[in-house]
Motif scaffolding. Structure first.
Motif, short mmCIF file in Angstrom:
data_model
loop_
_atom_site.label_atom_id
_atom_site.label_comp_id
_atom_site.label_asym_id
_atom_site.label_seq_id
_atom_site.Cartn_x
_atom_site.Cartn_y
_atom_site.Cartn_z
N GLY A 33 0.62 -1.38 -0.10
CA GLY A 33 -0.03 0.01 0.09
C GLY A 33 0.80 1.33 -0.12
N ASN A 34 0.87 1.91 1.09
CA ASN A 34 1.35 3.20 1.31
C ASN A 34 3.17 3.10 1.51
N ALA A 35 3.81 2.29 0.45
CA ALA A 35 5.19 2.22 0.72
C ALA A 35 5.79 2.69 -0.41
N ASP A 36 7.21 3.05 -0.50
CA ASP A 36 7.99 3.55 -1.37
C ASP A 36 8.16 2.24 -2.73
N LEU A 37 8.34 1.04 -2.42
CA LEU A 37 8.23 0.16 -3.34
C LEU A 37 6.93 -0.91 -3.11
N LEU A 38 6.20 -0.68 -4.21
CA LEU A 38 5.03 -1.77 -3.93
C LEU A 38 5.21 -3.19 -4.36
N LEU A 39 4.88 -4.35 -3.44
CA LEU A 39 4.95 -5.54 -3.82
C LEU A 39 3.75 -6.05 -3.37
N ASP A 40 3.07 -6.77 -4.18
CA ASP A 40 1.78 -7.23 -3.88
C ASP A 40 1.61 -8.94 -4.46
N SER A 41 0.81 -9.73 -3.69
CA SER A 41 0.55 -11.15 -4.08
C SER A 41 -0.54 -11.14 -4.87
N ARG A 50 0.51 -3.29 4.22
CA ARG A 50 0.43 -2.05 3.40
C ARG A 50 1.90 -1.29 3.53
N VAL A 51 2.51 -1.26 4.63
CA VAL A 51 4.06 -1.15 4.82
C VAL A 51 4.60 -2.12 5.52
N HIS A 52 5.31 -2.71 4.89
CA HIS A 52 5.73 -4.29 5.27
C HIS A 52 7.13 -4.23 6.17
N ALA A 53 7.75 -3.69 5.48
CA ALA A 53 9.38 -3.49 6.03
C ALA A 53 9.98 -2.05 5.49
N ARG A 54 11.16 -1.78 6.56
CA ARG A 54 11.85 -0.60 6.46
C ARG A 54 13.21 -0.79 6.45
N PHE A 55 14.01 -0.44 5.61
CA PHE A 55 15.35 -0.59 5.65
C PHE A 55 16.14 0.79 5.98
N VAL A 65 17.05 -4.32 8.20
CA VAL A 65 15.73 -4.59 7.72
C VAL A 65 14.79 -4.66 9.06
N GLU A 66 13.89 -3.74 9.02
CA GLU A 66 13.00 -3.68 10.27
C GLU A 66 11.41 -4.10 9.60
N ASN A 67 11.18 -5.12 10.45
CA ASN A 67 9.72 -5.79 10.04
C ASN A 67 8.71 -4.85 10.64
N LEU A 68 7.67 -4.42 9.88
CA LEU A 68 6.59 -3.69 10.12
C LEU A 68 5.23 -4.34 9.91
N GLY A 69 5.29 -5.40 9.26
CA GLY A 69 4.16 -6.31 9.12
C GLY A 69 3.70 -7.46 10.15
N LEU A 70 2.51 -7.72 10.04
CA LEU A 70 1.85 -8.75 11.05
C LEU A 70 2.67 -10.22 10.26
N ASN A 71 2.50 -10.30 9.33
CA ASN A 71 2.99 -11.56 8.47
C ASN A 71 4.67 -11.69 8.62
N ARG A 72 5.24 -11.27 9.29
CA ARG A 72 6.67 -11.11 9.42
C ARG A 72 7.50 -11.27 8.17
N THR A 73 8.89 -11.00 8.70
CA THR A 73 9.93 -11.01 7.60
C THR A 73 11.08 -11.99 8.28
N ARG A 74 11.43 -13.08 7.10
CA ARG A 74 12.66 -13.94 7.55
C ARG A 74 13.79 -13.30 6.96
N VAL A 75 14.87 -13.18 7.92
CA VAL A 75 16.19 -12.91 7.48
C VAL A 75 17.05 -14.06 7.93
N GLY A 76 17.55 -14.79 6.70
CA GLY A 76 18.30 -15.84 6.92
C GLY A 76 17.19 -17.00 7.56
N THR A 77 17.53 -17.41 8.75
CA THR A 77 16.60 -18.47 9.44
C THR A 77 15.86 -17.55 10.52
N THR A 78 16.05 -16.40 10.73
CA THR A 78 15.34 -15.74 11.91
C THR A 78 14.08 -14.92 11.40
#
Length: 146
Positions: A33-41, A50-55, A65-78
């Protein structure tokens, strides 16, 4: 020569809502949604916030990388919960939209690869062609054969 951190798509074909690669910059946000780079499934609505992550980028430091979304972000195995940050390293994979915090899959396992990217570091982190030349000129003895 690559002088900036970027992410490259690992799985699937690039689409307008899933670029093959993008360059990171401080404060860059991504989401549906309201993000600089739009990614959508196209298959799993609501996979990304709508704003899922910030660098976050600082000179001489690996990007965060900062996760801002409910559905998380995985970095490596974390898996990063909302508000958590993690540093990137060259070659580490990031997956945006991993799943909800209680561990239940959002839809099916197929969504796990929709937004899988690999971090690509600069050829010489923190060095650009201009600064590399200046450093060599400032220390000419370092360039002498041994």
């Amino acid at each position: 020569m690559n002088t900036e951190w970027r992410l490259e798509l690992v799985t699937g074909d690039a689409r307008p809502d899933r670029p093959a690669s993008f360059t990171l910059r401080d404060g860059l946000t991504l989401g549906r949604g309201n993000a600089d780079l739009l990614l959508d499934s196209t298959r799993f609505g609501g996979l990304l916030s709508r704003v899922h992550a910030r660098f976050h980028l600082s000179p001489g430091q690996p990007p965060l990388v900062e996760n801002l979304g409910l559905n998380r972000t995985r970095v490596g195995t974390t898996d990063l919960d909302k508000g958590a940050r993690a540093p990137l390293a060259a070659g580490v994979e990031l997956v945006f939209g991993v799943g909800i915090p209680n561990g239940r899959p959002l839809h099916t396992c197929a969504w796990r690869d929709e937004f899988r990217y690999r971090a690509v570091a600069p050829a010489n982190p923190g060095t650009t062609p201009c600064t590399a030349g200046a450093a060599a000129a400032a220390a000419p003895e370092a360039n002498l054969p041994t």
